[in-house]
Design an enzyme around this catalytic site. Structure first.
Site, PDB file in Angstrom:
ATOM      1  CG  ASP A  55       0.728 -10.881 -14.193  1.00 30.76           C
ATOM      2  OD1 ASP A  55       0.910 -10.676 -15.401  1.00 30.76           O
ATOM      3  OD2 ASP A  55       1.619 -10.710 -13.340  1.00 30.76           O
ATOM      4  CG  HIS A  70       8.680   2.387  -2.142  1.00 29.39           C
ATOM      5  ND1 HIS A  70      10.000   2.761  -1.971  1.00 29.39           N
ATOM      6  CD2 HIS A  70       8.176   3.223  -3.092  1.00 29.39           C
ATOM      7  CE1 HIS A  70      10.277   3.785  -2.763  1.00 29.39           C
ATOM      8  NE2 HIS A  70       9.190   4.075  -3.457  1.00 29.39           N
TER       9      HIS A  70
END
Length: 706
Positions: free
Chosen positions: A326, A635
């Site tokens: 990434d 979350h």
């Protein structure tokens, strides 16, 4: 895209130790002759700040010097404006004709009197909150563009909107992403020759990246350059796509390819080229996109140059071939002249996620130099001094070794979107850097889904146990720094360590100053030549955005958006440290001002009181893997949330299996951004996630009691 929530990897690491020339649209409208013109943008920064990076060259350097190293200690708060979007704030304000224009989270736009702070108008594009599931790193927006008599904003749900500068009324509104796609837009548009340029985000969601050009007056699309090739059976749009297809294998087009252009776009009038950066290949794991063997996956993780009039390919330089970590190349691209080997050369400068600072020839893309701007890089041993190609560490190819890899940098990047600045007075580039290792592991059982990230990796091995000593060590090890880098010598000249990563972007000025906000709630000024801190102001919330400066009636102002959020908050949670509450504000400073912020309201502490744990070890293990690879995006790792999104350990649904299913499986709270996951997971898998969070809540309750 950015770190995308997978900080379980980052933290676990420490814990473990053309269409190029697309179909042409309508004829281009005449260039603007009133309001903000091309020549004004080309002139760069003066009293006004007219484009995201200050000028076409994206230096973020201002010649204003009324505020300088001798008097910056007298800087005070002139005015502030509270914002009604409690998410991360990443925009750079623009100033023209006495009006300050900003975008906020959820792609809203506001216009203020730049001298007094009086609100002139505001615009809300009404982005559906359910769009949040298709955005890696918060509902952010990095800024607007100005041209003629219009303001342009690109919205999270993929629209490009033109507004009247005086009134904020909509002039036109165009959808720029394919209908039904998982793309979003978080970047700021750029103006080039009467055109608005914009790309999209979403290289984790099976999307095909592109940059597109739209007529500034009418909104009609003029050209679109795709960054990755499509299905060969459909034919290639141009020669660039045909060549790129030879660097992919298998049926890559079925998974999109990635390569989105979610931030950096730079135009250089001297070369008449547009330079832009591209994101990671999709999926991250090459095992699922290069099934017949290795390939570089062009034009992902690259800088690409195209001709602005047609979108025709000019050149490319791939910084991270076959990217599996990434390592987006979407970070700001700066154009300047440097003296190299005794000769002046027009260059582009880039500090991408992968940790190497690149200097390339602006005309040809030829590699000139590439040196580390951070310590500890382990994915590559270095760059070839002639070609710039990385010498990749074989152990970093986790899909081939079958072993987990702890990478430095991680997916947050040694430098991400937070803008750097360049001072021609000092010859230094000022870079906000991060130290956030990442845990990567091949997932042999991965299958493409419909909702959430589609990466092909398993990061659950990087979760943090409920151990006080491990958590404290983790917080200490994850940090950032402000780095002053010499692009000619390829060396760090000075560095200011910071206790947390993802600090704000930078601004350099002729007053021998560098301004930067911090993730821990300060706005600071340093000497540009030595890095000595001269001034700071407590902002009450973390700063992600980059500041800018302008002058009105002989007075210089410095403005910055304040408001914590973004990738580090939504994914790293409180486990990583450096998390501040979100208080979103626009703050403007000038010499001699003595404005005060209202006192902070006390935040009541949440006490963990979960139901008793239950479930089999097999269920909990499954739930940990599924939660880590999908839910931690919003979350938080190990079920510990940040300041923006709900902490599921405290959720009322945790002890109610039926209600948990209604929310997660059925989408009971879709309008609040929590969409249904029934296309991705079955009910048994969703129950396993509940049991994992329940276990984590009880572990943390016990830890808090010690």
């Amino acid at each position: 895209m950015m770190a995308k929530g997978f900080m379980s990897a980052a933290i676990g690491a420490v814990a473990l130790l053309l269409a190029g020339c697309g179909e042409r649209g309508a004829e281009r409208s005449p260039l603007a002759t009133e309001g903000v013109t091309d020549s004004m943008i080309a002139a760069g920064v003066g009293d006004e700040w007219l484009t995201y990076g200050g000028g076409y060259d994206e230096k973020r350097f201002s010649p204003l010097d009324q505020i300088n190293a001798d008097n910056v200690s007298q800087l005070g708060l002139a005015w502030f404006a509270d914002l009604d979007t409690a998410r991360g704030q990443e925009a750079t304000p623009l100033m023209h004709d006495g009006t300050l224009y900003i975008s906020t989270a959820w792609s809203m736009v506001k216009a203020y009197d730049a001298k007094t702070g009086a609100l002139k108008w505001e615009y809300d594009p009404q982005v559906p909150r359910s769009k949040l599931v298709e955005v890696c790193c918060d509902a952010v927006n990095r800024g607007v563009a100005l041209y003629g008599d219009k303001v342009y904003v690109a919205t999270l749900d993929g629209r490009l909107v033109a507004l009247n500068q005086k009134t904020g009324k909509v002039v036109w509104d165009k959808l720029t992403i394919p209908k039904g796609s998982h793309m979003a837009i978080t970047g700021a548009p750029r103006i080039v020759k009467g055109m608005v340029l914009i790309g999209s985000a979403g290289a984790e969601y099976f999307t095909r990246g592109y940059i597109a050009s739209f007529d500034a007056q009418t909104g009609e699309e003029l050209w679109r350059f795709y960054t990755v090739p499509g299905n060969p059976a459909d034919g290639f749009e141009n020669e660039a796509m045909e060549k790129a297809a030879k660097t992919w294998n298998g049926e890559w087009w079925k998974l999109g390819g990635g390569g989105t252009v979610w931030d950096s776009i730079t135009y250089d009038p001297q070369t008449d080229l547009v330079y832009f950066g591209t994101a990671n290949a999709e999926p991250w794991n090459p095992a699922y996109r290069n099934t017949d063997g290795a390939g570089d996956s062009l034009y992902t993780a690259s800088i690409v140059a195209v001709k602005p009039d047609t979108g025709e390919y000019a050149w490319h330089f791939q910084e991270t071939p076959e990217d599996r970590w990434d390592f987006d190349s979407n970070q700001q691209i700066t154009v300047t002249d440097l003296e190299i080997g005794g000769k002046s050369r027009r260059v582009v400068m880039h500090a991408p996620k992968n940790g190497f600072f690149y200097v390339l020839d602006a005309v040809t893309g030829q590699f000139i130099s590439g040196k580390p701007f951070v310590d500890g890089i382990n994915w590559a041993f270095g760059l070839d001094p002639v070609t710039g190609k990385p010498d990749v560490n074989p152990e970093a190819k986790y899909e081939l070794t079958g072993k987990p890899w702890i990478g430095v940098p991680g997916a947050v990047g040694a430098h991400s979107w937070s803008p750097m600045s360049y001072s021609p007075m000092t010859g230094l580039v000022y870079i906000p850097t991060n130290n956030t290792p990442q845990y990567y592991a091949h997932d042999p059982n991965w299958e493409p889904g419909e909702t959430g990230f589609q990466l092909g990796i398993d990061v659950s091995g990087g979760n943090i146990p409920a151990d006080k000593a491990v958590r404290e060590a983790t917080k200490e090890a994850l940090n950032g720094a402000l780095v002053a880098f010499d692009p000619v010598a390829g060396e760090v000249r000075w560095k200011v360590p910071q206790p947390s990563p993802t600090n704000g972007g930078t601004l350099a000025t002729a007053g021998n100053l560098v301004f930067q906000g911090t993730s821990t709630g300060e706005f600071r000024a340093y000497t540009a030549d030595t890095g000595k801190q001269l001034w700071s102001f407590e902002t009450q919330s973390g700063v992600l955005a980059a500041p800018m400066t302008y002058a009105i009636d002989g007075e210089q102002y410095v403005a910055v958006l304040v408001g914590w959020g973004g990738v580090w908050d939504v994914s790293a949670g409180k486990l990583a440290g450096g998390i501040t509450p979100n208080i979103s504000r626009l703050m403007v400073f000038k010499l001699g001002a003595d404005g005060k912020l209202p006192p902070l309201k006390p935040t009541p502490a949440l006490v963990l009181d979960p139901p008793a744990p239950t479930g089999t070890p097999e269920q909990i293990a499954l739930g940990e893997k599924l939660y880590s690879n999908s839910c931690s995006v919003c979350h938080g790792i190990s079920a510990v949330a940040g300041s923006l999104n709900p902490d599921l350990r405290h959720s009322a649904t945790l002890g109610r299996k039926d209600l948990w299913q209604q929310v997660v499986h059925d989408g009971l709270l879709s309008e609040n951004g929590m969409v249904a996951w029934k296309d991705q997971f079955n009910r048994d898998q969703i129950e396993a996630m509940r049991l994992y969070v329940l276990k984590r809540a009880n572990e943390d309750k016990a830890l808090e009691g010690k």
